[in-house]
Motif scaffolding. Structure first.
Motif, PDB file in Angstrom:
ATOM      1  N   THR A 185      73.265  27.164  -7.376  1.00 33.30           N
ATOM      2  CA  THR A 185      72.157  26.149  -7.849  1.00 33.30           C
ATOM      3  C   THR A 185      71.970  25.370  -6.594  1.00 33.30           C
ATOM      4  OG1 THR A 185      73.309  25.651 -10.182  1.00 33.30           O
ATOM      5  CG2 THR A 185      72.004  23.844  -9.216  1.00 33.30           C
ATOM      6  N   ALA A 237      63.593  19.148  -6.617  1.00 32.58           N
ATOM      7  CA  ALA A 237      63.736  20.356  -7.208  1.00 32.58           C
ATOM      8  C   ALA A 237      65.028  21.031  -7.413  1.00 32.58           C
ATOM      9  CB  ALA A 237      62.502  21.338  -6.907  1.00 32.58           C
ATOM     10  N   HIS A 296      67.080  24.556  -8.294  1.00 37.80           N
ATOM     11  CA  HIS A 296      66.394  26.160  -8.650  1.00 37.80           C
ATOM     12  C   HIS A 296      67.964  26.939  -8.716  1.00 37.80           C
ATOM     13  CE1 HIS A 296      62.604  24.870  -7.057  1.00 37.80           C
ATOM     14  NE2 HIS A 296      62.226  25.872  -7.704  1.00 37.80           N
ATOM     15  N   VAL A 307      64.921  33.965  -6.049  1.00 41.30           N
ATOM     16  CA  VAL A 307      64.903  32.623  -7.015  1.00 41.30           C
ATOM     17  C   VAL A 307      64.803  33.076  -8.287  1.00 41.30           C
ATOM     18  CG1 VAL A 307      63.927  30.477  -7.374  1.00 41.30           C
ATOM     19  CG2 VAL A 307      64.020  30.924  -5.077  1.00 41.30           C
ATOM     20  N   GLU A 318      63.560  28.114 -12.169  1.00 41.81           N
ATOM     21  CA  GLU A 318      63.635  26.506 -11.885  1.00 41.81           C
ATOM     22  C   GLU A 318      64.356  25.735 -12.962  1.00 41.81           C
ATOM     23  OE1 GLU A 318      60.040  24.437  -9.861  1.00 41.81           O
ATOM     24  OE2 GLU A 318      60.033  23.727 -11.910  1.00 41.81           O
ATOM     25  N   TRP A 362      64.709  22.354 -12.674  1.00 42.56           N
ATOM     26  CA  TRP A 362      64.113  20.850 -12.836  1.00 42.56           C
ATOM     27  C   TRP A 362      63.397  20.658 -11.812  1.00 42.56           C
ATOM     28  CZ3 TRP A 362      64.274  16.384  -9.788  1.00 42.56           C
ATOM     29  CH2 TRP A 362      63.901  15.042 -10.546  1.00 42.56           C
ATOM     30  N   ARG A 363      62.383  19.974 -12.009  1.00 46.59           N
ATOM     31  CA  ARG A 363      61.396  19.443 -10.976  1.00 46.59           C
ATOM     32  C   ARG A 363      60.801  17.966 -11.023  1.00 46.59           C
ATOM     33  NH1 ARG A 363      57.885  21.633  -7.114  1.00 46.59           N
ATOM     34  NH2 ARG A 363      58.986  23.556  -7.350  1.00 46.59           N
ATOM     35  N   ARG A 366      61.171  24.140  -2.629  1.00 45.18           N
ATOM     36  CA  ARG A 366      62.043  25.379  -3.363  1.00 45.18           C
ATOM     37  C   ARG A 366      62.867  25.966  -2.168  1.00 45.18           C
ATOM     38  NH1 ARG A 366      59.163  29.059  -6.305  1.00 45.18           N
ATOM     39  NH2 ARG A 366      60.415  30.773  -5.740  1.00 45.18           N
TER      40      ARG A 366
END
Length: 231
Positions: free
Chosen positions: A127, A206, A208, A215, A218, A220-221, A230
């Motif tokens: 994460t 963010a 990821h 990657v 995602e 959460w943003r 990112r």
């Protein structure tokens, strides 16, 4: 180093946590190992083992009423190599205590990718948090230290380290190192918060999930994040 220079040169910070860590980080913050041991009530021999000795693998700790927490491994460290590069009369146990009293952030996304591709973490989902440097520095200025090296690694010709490795922002010799040829990637390597940040989610832009050189998604943003936020 001036705070303005730190923020302008490194507008984003990055932190790599284990897979599935975001819900607990969002709720309880990003705490140092020492702060986690306090929170989870770990004392005696167990505390000394986690706080002052090398941790070759992740360690999960639990307490009723709290989510499980993971103490990250210290795979890039070796006691023998560490003892040879320590200064100021420090022993490996002293350095582990130093590291375990802080929460760590990279100032370059490239260092995140280097870590993701390292042998110890290759093939394992991680994460990755992207954070707003300015807001974190404003909130935690008096507890922030800067390091000119990867303080948690003793591989690839480990650099000397000691009581003066971590410096307050105003004491860090950024201009001197820049004039000596250090580019931003190699000038300030780590930003640490003593004790950690229990409200870290306020500064996250963010989150990821990543593995190796990819990657995966995602998680959460923030509405304030840009497309470039990112790993």
């Amino acid at each position: 180093m001036k705070v303005e220079t730190l923020v302008e040169t490194y507008p984003r910070l990055y932190h790599m946590a284990h897979e599935g860590a975001w819900p607990a980080i969002k709720e309880h913050g990003l705490l140092s190992v020492e702060a986690l041991l306090d929170l989870y009530g770990i004392e005696g021999e167990d505390r000394d083992r986690h706080f002052a000795r090398h941790r070759p693998e992740n360690v999960t700790i639990t307490r009723e009423g709290l989510p499980g927490a993971v103490l990250r491994d210290q795979k890039p460290m070796r006691d023998g190599a560490l003892a040879k590069c320590l200064q100021d009369g420090l022993e490996p146990a002293d350095w582990y205590r130093t590291l375990n009293s802080k929460s760590f952030f990279w100032l370059s996304r490239q260092r995140v990718w280097n870590l993701l591709g390292a042998r110890a973490y290759r093939g394992r989902k991680q994460t990755v948090l992207t954070l707003d440097t300015k807001r974190l520095v404003v909130a935690y200025h008096d507890r922030i230290l800067l390091s000119p090296m990867n303080s948690g690694s003793t591989i690839y010709r480990p650099l000397p380290r000691g009581k003066d490795t971590f410096k307050r922002i105003g004491d860090f010799p950024f201009d001197e190192r820049r004039k000596a040829g250090r580019n931003p990637y190699g000038n300030v390597v780590e930003l640490v918060v003593e004790g950690g940040a229990p409200d870290i989610s306020q500064f996250v832009l963010a989150v990821h999930e990543a593995e190796n050189d990819t990657v995966l998604g995602e998680l959460w943003r923030s509405p304030e994040a840009t497309d470039d936020d990112r790993p």
